[in-house]
Design an enzyme around this catalytic site. Sequence first.
Site, short mmCIF file in Angstrom:
data_model
loop_
_atom_site.label_atom_id
_atom_site.label_comp_id
_atom_site.label_asym_id
_atom_site.label_seq_id
_atom_site.Cartn_x
_atom_site.Cartn_y
_atom_site.Cartn_z
N ASP A 8 47.99 38.47 16.62
CA ASP A 8 46.84 37.83 15.99
C ASP A 8 45.78 37.51 17.02
O ASP A 8 46.04 36.80 18.00
CB ASP A 8 47.30 36.54 15.29
CG ASP A 8 46.26 36.00 14.32
OD1 ASP A 8 45.07 36.29 14.49
OD2 ASP A 8 46.66 35.28 13.39
N HIS A 10 46.40 38.98 12.42
CA HIS A 10 45.92 37.93 11.53
C HIS A 10 46.10 38.27 10.05
O HIS A 10 46.42 37.40 9.25
CB HIS A 10 44.44 37.66 11.82
CG HIS A 10 43.95 36.34 11.33
ND1 HIS A 10 44.47 35.14 11.76
CD2 HIS A 10 42.99 36.02 10.43
CE1 HIS A 10 43.85 34.14 11.16
NE2 HIS A 10 42.95 34.65 10.34
N SER A 65 44.78 30.47 7.97
CA SER A 65 43.81 30.47 9.06
C SER A 65 43.15 29.08 9.14
O SER A 65 43.82 28.09 9.39
CB SER A 65 42.80 31.60 8.86
OG SER A 65 42.06 31.82 10.03
#
Length: 723
Positions: free
Chosen positions: A660, A695, A575
């Site tokens: 995501d 995610h 991320s």
Amino acid sequence: MINLFPLWLLGILILSACSNPTKTNPLLPSHLPEAPVAPREDTLITIHGHTRTDPYFWMRLSDAQKNSAAPDVQTRKTLDYLHAENAYTDSVMQNTQDLQQKLFDEIVGRIKKDDESVPYFSNGYWYYSRYEEGMEYPVVCRKKESLESAEEILLNINEVAKGHAYYSATALSVSPNNKILAFAEDTLSRRIYTVRFKNLETGEFYKDEIPNVSPGGAWANDNRTYFYTSKNKVSLLSEKIWRHKLGTSTKADVMVYHEKDPSYYIGAYKSKSDKYIIIYAQSTLNSAYHILNANEPSGTFKPFTPRSAAHEYSINHFEDKFYIVTNHKAQNFRLMETPENATAMENWKEVIPHREDVLLEGIDVFKNYLVVSERKNALNHLRIIHQKTKDEHYIDFGEEVYVAGSSANPEFDTELLRYTYSSLTTPYSTIDYNMTTKTKDIKKVQEVVGGHKPEEYHAERQWAIARDGTKIPISLVYKKGTPLDGSAPLLLYAYGSYGNTINPGFSSTRLSLLNRGFVFAIAHIRGGQAMGRQWYDDGKMMKKMNTFTDYIDCSQFLIDEKYTSPQHLYAMGGSAGGLLMGAIVNMEPQLYNGVIAQVPFVDVISTMLDETIPLTTNEFDEWGNPKNKAAYDYMLKYSPYDNVKAQEYPHLLITTGLFDSQVQYWEPAKWLARLRATKTDDNLLIMRTNMEAGHGGASGRFEPYKAVALEYSFMFMLEGIAE
């Protein structure tokens, strides 16, 4: 899901030699099929008189397009490209298929299949969750008054997850009378939840279902009123708080709060004392709270104190007052208190003053004790203060590198503090600490099936010197006997954003690295809060470059100290940590043999210019707003997608998820395409897109470890580790 594989992406005849020719490696394929090549369709983006060319902007799809039964040409082309990259990754990793399966079985084999959490007591019941062998999800249970009582199943998540490729149930909350369960479920991995209610007396689900919400909510004391948070349907930002009466239509729900500033996250929760429903609004630099007596759910929420610029704080109710953890005139936060009927800031009185070397992270409130969570020198500390006598002490943890923190403590009238403890060598323990007698009762130690001997491993703390003279802590662990002469492979992990600190805790999964000769290290770089709030402030906005150079300097330190060498150093981050990976491979690619970028945030400027994308407006105070020229110019210096250049890069594995919502899949997909078109080496460049997840990757207890097995196999392949 459309799964077409277009002829224009098939590379069936053109072969290219793999890199690292000086090393005989049975896992590296001697030749590779030609990689997919994304077509270039330049889109020009102009702001501040500067034009950026984005050749792969066409990859962006809407949610509706992703799920369309009749995809348009762009959708078909994008999905085909992602499938082609997955197929290419399978081809590159073909020689590791057996190793991946072995690693998956090994990792999963260390996990106790019929495990159970330590029960905690709340409102007359003991609550716990347990796993049944062969099941992916937990069964959430309780027993009334005594652990000898009959088990009552609140929610068998395996049952409600049936038929879903992805499933998450979270924010389970039982009504004050113990008769109704509220929970939030996500079946897409887009973090768009639906609140559902279950009658715990009959086992039936209510017809009430509230879609498009954030997880979490609060029961009023009437056992009928539930407060929840709805999302903006475009940006997915939490936007409004509503009051729902169980058994009525959601169309009759009453909005009780509307946050019109899109830089704030909002939500509702109940105080531990059960007296107040609390609404919070939180941005990067600001906090605001509104409170309502939980016995008066139809009443009006009142502001805790007027909202002011650059003020972060949190509140906890205790008897006839509130405790406040605040950074007002206190960068590392201090503790204040105020009467519950006079909560404006002018009434606050100091309890614990600000300290330059200690970050006050939070508190737990009990009838007789106050527990303060602190951080000093990149380590957690738990400070126990008697509410009446003010006598205090710290819990001793006894290791050089560890993590400890308060756990489930819903009961107010108790002398027991439940906390968890772990280190890089020691599995997680759940401990009940008697705050009066200062005695510990270890309730559970994480079981590593097959055995684990902590004494066979060594953990330590080192300090790298950054280029500006700042000392950066590094936590390391390796199996004793691992050579420290530069020949050992080393995986260096870091995050470095949002003030999140990566704690040095145990991982049974990581044993698969350590037992094969890897050193594992965590770089506690600026952008986190390992060394206090200043550590965070010095790693964001116009100082973000410190995050990247800290990581590079930690890498160089580990090389200089012979923990590893550039031929054996691997970098990993996800991320915002994936942004870190993108930045360091542009800046100092020669330091690393391989890099794993998980769901990487790499197209910084385009994302931060688009306020329809989730998270964008919430994070202007984290990254900067590129509509401001100074911020734009600074971000342009490090944005990984914008700084890809004609140079040699390390071997790269990139992961992403089609659904995501935090880092849209097109960021890593575009980055890969630009890297492939630009870089000058023959090193591996592969990407795995999970076409059914977002995610956090796959859901379930075991399924996520397939991604871990792929990542480990990637590094083992480069090291020639076949077993």
